[in-house]
Motif scaffolding. Structure first.
Motif, mmCIF file in Angstrom:
data_model
loop_
_atom_site.group_PDB
_atom_site.id
_atom_site.type_symbol
_atom_site.label_atom_id
_atom_site.label_comp_id
_atom_site.label_asym_id
_atom_site.label_seq_id
_atom_site.Cartn_x
_atom_site.Cartn_y
_atom_site.Cartn_z
ATOM 1 N N ASP A 129 0.887 -1.134 0.070
ATOM 2 C CA ASP A 129 -0.054 -0.042 -0.030
ATOM 3 C C ASP A 129 0.826 1.337 -0.150
ATOM 4 N N ASN A 130 0.872 1.987 -1.002
ATOM 5 C CA ASN A 130 1.654 2.893 -1.262
ATOM 6 C C ASN A 130 0.889 4.428 -1.065
ATOM 7 N N THR A 131 -0.241 4.431 -0.541
ATOM 8 C CA THR A 131 -0.867 5.534 -0.485
ATOM 9 C C THR A 131 -0.336 6.768 0.164
ATOM 10 N N ILE A 132 0.801 6.548 1.270
ATOM 11 C CA ILE A 132 0.969 7.613 2.188
ATOM 12 C C ILE A 132 2.538 8.206 1.377
ATOM 13 N N THR A 133 3.037 7.285 0.783
ATOM 14 C CA THR A 133 4.479 7.862 0.185
ATOM 15 C C THR A 133 4.300 8.256 -0.995
ATOM 16 N N SER A 134 3.346 7.670 -1.799
ATOM 17 C CA SER A 134 3.064 7.905 -3.407
ATOM 18 C C SER A 134 3.855 7.991 -4.250
ATOM 19 N N SER A 162 3.936 19.579 1.552
ATOM 20 C CA SER A 162 3.418 18.819 2.779
ATOM 21 C C SER A 162 4.540 18.246 3.335
ATOM 22 N N SER A 163 5.397 17.643 2.784
ATOM 23 C CA SER A 163 6.513 16.755 3.693
ATOM 24 C C SER A 163 7.332 17.848 4.308
ATOM 25 N N ALA A 164 7.691 18.839 3.724
ATOM 26 C CA ALA A 164 8.580 19.805 4.362
ATOM 27 C C ALA A 164 7.706 20.445 5.598
ATOM 28 N N ASN A 165 6.604 20.662 5.572
ATOM 29 C CA ASN A 165 5.684 20.972 6.688
ATOM 30 C C ASN A 165 5.847 19.869 7.785
ATOM 31 N N LEU A 180 3.991 18.700 -6.423
ATOM 32 C CA LEU A 180 4.032 20.043 -5.605
ATOM 33 C C LEU A 180 3.615 19.961 -4.282
ATOM 34 N N ARG A 181 2.406 19.069 -4.165
ATOM 35 C CA ARG A 181 1.979 19.051 -2.828
ATOM 36 C C ARG A 181 2.528 18.308 -1.797
ATOM 37 N N VAL A 182 3.250 17.373 -2.598
ATOM 38 C CA VAL A 182 4.016 16.241 -1.673
ATOM 39 C C VAL A 182 5.275 16.851 -1.029
ATOM 40 N N ARG A 183 5.956 17.889 -1.981
ATOM 41 C CA ARG A 183 7.031 18.366 -1.663
ATOM 42 C C ARG A 183 6.772 19.302 -0.364
ATOM 43 N N ALA A 213 12.280 11.592 1.537
ATOM 44 C CA ALA A 213 11.469 12.367 2.377
ATOM 45 C C ALA A 213 10.325 11.608 3.179
ATOM 46 N N GLY A 214 9.981 12.034 4.276
ATOM 47 C CA GLY A 214 9.018 11.470 5.060
ATOM 48 C C GLY A 214 7.575 11.482 4.890
ATOM 49 N N SER A 215 6.991 12.248 3.918
ATOM 50 C CA SER A 215 5.768 12.362 3.611
ATOM 51 C C SER A 215 5.132 13.064 4.503
ATOM 52 N N TRP A 216 3.594 13.403 4.462
ATOM 53 C CA TRP A 216 2.904 14.157 5.275
ATOM 54 C C TRP A 216 2.411 13.684 6.481
ATOM 55 N N LEU A 217 2.739 12.655 6.922
ATOM 56 C CA LEU A 217 2.084 11.836 8.122
ATOM 57 C C LEU A 217 2.852 11.946 9.342
ATOM 58 N N LEU A 218 2.503 12.365 10.431
ATOM 59 C CA LEU A 218 3.230 12.313 11.603
ATOM 60 C C LEU A 218 2.300 12.261 12.816
#
Length: 411
Positions: A182-187, A285-288, A280-283, A325-330
C-alpha cells in the motif's frame, strides 16, 4: 528527448493519448452502456479479445481508463484497475486472489479499517498473521506452505512504522509470493514499490494523488514483478488470456463486475486533475511535516514524536534510503494525555477531522476515534497510546503552522 519528469508527464498525459476535439483533458463520460455497429465487436469486448473496449460502466469508462493509464505510468506498471475507494481496492485484492484455507502475512502496523478487514477475512477462512514487518526475519518466520501473499504499508498509519521493504521484497521473490504494498502515504513521488519487487501496489486515491478531500477512489496497479503462473487461485475462465494479464483481469472481473465497487467518471476526472499537482503538494506537505516534527520533538509538553524523517525514528535509515522524504504523516504523544482535547481545541489552522493527504492540515486524537473500535489490547500492540495525536500536514505556510502549535501547546 529524455523521458520527461513525473509532473511534466502527468500534466500532458491526456492530450498525448488523443483527446477528441483538441481537448487537453479526457472528458467526463457519463454513459453507462457502450454500443457497437457490429455485434462481433461487442462479443470480443465481453471475451476480452478487444483492447480498450467498454460494455458497461461498472467495469470502467473511458474516463476511468484514462486515470488507470496515468496510474500505471506513475507506478511504472503494466496496468491498473480503479475502484470507488481505497478500501474497495484492498478488499478486491484479498477477496479475488485468496480462497478459504489461504494464509497472508501482514505488517502488524496497518490502517484501522485494514485491521478490521483482516478480522472479516478470518471469518471467511483466510488466516492473517500479523508481524513486525520492520524485520524481514519475522515475516520469514511467519510463512507457511499455504501462504499466498505478504502485505505491508510503506508508512504505517498512525505510528509511522516503516517495513524492511527491500528485504521483504527479496524474500517474496525467492519464495514466489505475491508482495502487495500500500503506497498511499508515500505515493509515486517518494517511492515506487516496483523497485523492491512488489507485484501489486494499492492506493487510496482520495489521499495523496487526488489531494483535495473532494473525491473518493482507490486503485490496484500491477507492476509486472509477479509471475501469475505462481498464483493457484486464477479462475480457469481467465487462464486462456496472456498470463501477464491474469491478476488484473481477475481483479477487474470479480472486484468490479461482481462486487460493483466502481469508480464514477466524475470522481475519476477530479482525481486526474488532482494528480497534476501531486508532486508539488507532496514536496510542500513533507517539508511542513518535517518542520512540525522537529518543533514538536523539542517541546517540553511532548513525550514522543513519530516521523520517519527524524533521526530518532527507529526506521529512519530505511526511510531515508527508500523515500528521500518522510511524507505528510506524523503523530506525537503528549506527556499529559489528559490535555489532549484542550491542546487540539486551541489549534486554529488544522481542521479537526479524519482523513489524510489533504491540502489542508488535519488533526485527530487517535485512540478515541479511528482506533476506538480496535480496543485497548490491539492499540497497545500497535503502539498507540491514549495521548497520541495524528497530523496530516497540508501545504499551508510552515511558519504559520508552527506558530499555531506553539500557542496551542502553551500553558
Amino acid at each position: 528527448m529524455d523521458k520527461p519528469a513525473l509532473t511534466t508527464s502527468i500534466l500532458h498525459a491526456d492530450r498525448r493519448l488523443g483527446v477528441e476535439h483538441g481537448g487537453i483533458r479526457t472528458p467526463i463520460h457519463t454513459s453507462i452502456q457502450y454500443g457497437y455497429e457490429r455485434v462481433e465487436d461487442l462479443i470480443d469486448v465481453f471475451q476480452g479479445k478487444r483492447k480498450g473496449g467498454f460494455n458497461y460502466a461498472r467495469q470502467g469508462t473511458p474516463t476511468t481508463a484514462a486515470l488507470e493509464s496515468k496510474l500505471a505510468a506513475l507506478e511504472l506498471g503494466r496496468g491498473a484497475v480503479c475502484f470507488s475507494s481505497g478500501m474497495a481496492a484492498l478488499t478486491a485484492v484479498f477477496l479475488t486472489l485468496l480462497r478459504a484455507g489461504d494464509h497472508v502475512v501482514s505488517s502488524r502496523f496497518v490502517f484501522g479499517n485494514t485491521h478490521s478487514l483482516f478480522t472479516t477475512l478470518g471469518t471467511l477462512g483466510i488466516e492473517v498473521s500479523r508481524v513486525d514487518a520492520g524485520s524481514a526475519a519475522e515475516v520469514a518466520a511467519a510463512l507457511r506452505p499455504n501462504t499466498r501473499m505478504v502485505f505491508v504499508e510503506t508508512i504505517a498509519n498512525p505510528g509511522t512504522q516503516v517495513p524492511d521493504l527491500e528485504a521483504i521484497g527479496t524474500l517474496c521473490r525467492d519464495q514466489r509470493l505475491l508482495y502487495v504494498v500500500d503506497n498511499t502515504i508515500t505515493s509515486p513521488v517518494l517511492f515506487r514499490p516496483r523497485h523492491v519487487g512488489a507485484g501489486l501496489v494499492i492506493h487510496s486515491l482520495s489521499k495523496t494523488i487526488a489531494g483535495h478531500g473532494a473525491a473518493l477512489g482507490g486503485a490496484v496497479i500491477d507492476t509486472g514483478e509477479f509471475d501469475w503462473l505462481h498464483c493457484p487461485n486464477i479462475a480457469d475462465a481467465y487462464r486462456s488470456a496472456d498470463p501477464a494479464s491474469w491478476g488484473l483481469l481477475q481483479i477487474r472481473k470479480k472486484g468490479l463486475r461482481d462486487m460493483g465497487a466502481s469508480l464514477s467518471s466524475e470522481h475519476a476526472h477530479q482525481i486526474g486533475l488532482g494528480a497534476e499537482t501531486m508532486e508539488l503538494r507532496v514536496r510542500q506537505s513533507s517539508a511542513n511535516a518535517l518542520a512540525l516534527a522537529r518543533y514538536l520533538e523539542s517541546h517540553p509538553a511532548v513525550d514522543k514524536v513519530h516521523y520517519p524523517g527524524l533521526p530518532s525514528h527507529p526506521q529512519h535509515e530505511t526511510a531515508r534510503r527508500c523515500f528521500g522524504a518522510g511524507s505528510w504523516l506524523l503523530s506525537f504523544e503528549l506527556r499529559d494525555p489528559g490535555s489532549m482535547c484542550r491542546v487540539i481545541n486551541k489549534l486554529r489552522i488544522p481542521i479537526k477531522a479524519t482523513g489524510l493527504g489533504d491540502t489542508r492540515t488535519l488533526v485527530i486524537p487517535v485512540a478515541p476515534t479511528i482506533f476506538w473500535e480496535a480496543g485497548a489490547q490491539v492499540r497497545a500492540a500497535m503502539g498507540i497510546s491514549d495521548g497520541m495525536v495524528r497530523i496530516s500536514a497540508g501545504i499551508e505556510d510552515t511558519d504559520d503552522l508552527i506558530a499555531d502549535f506553539e500557542q496551542a501547546l502553551a500553558d
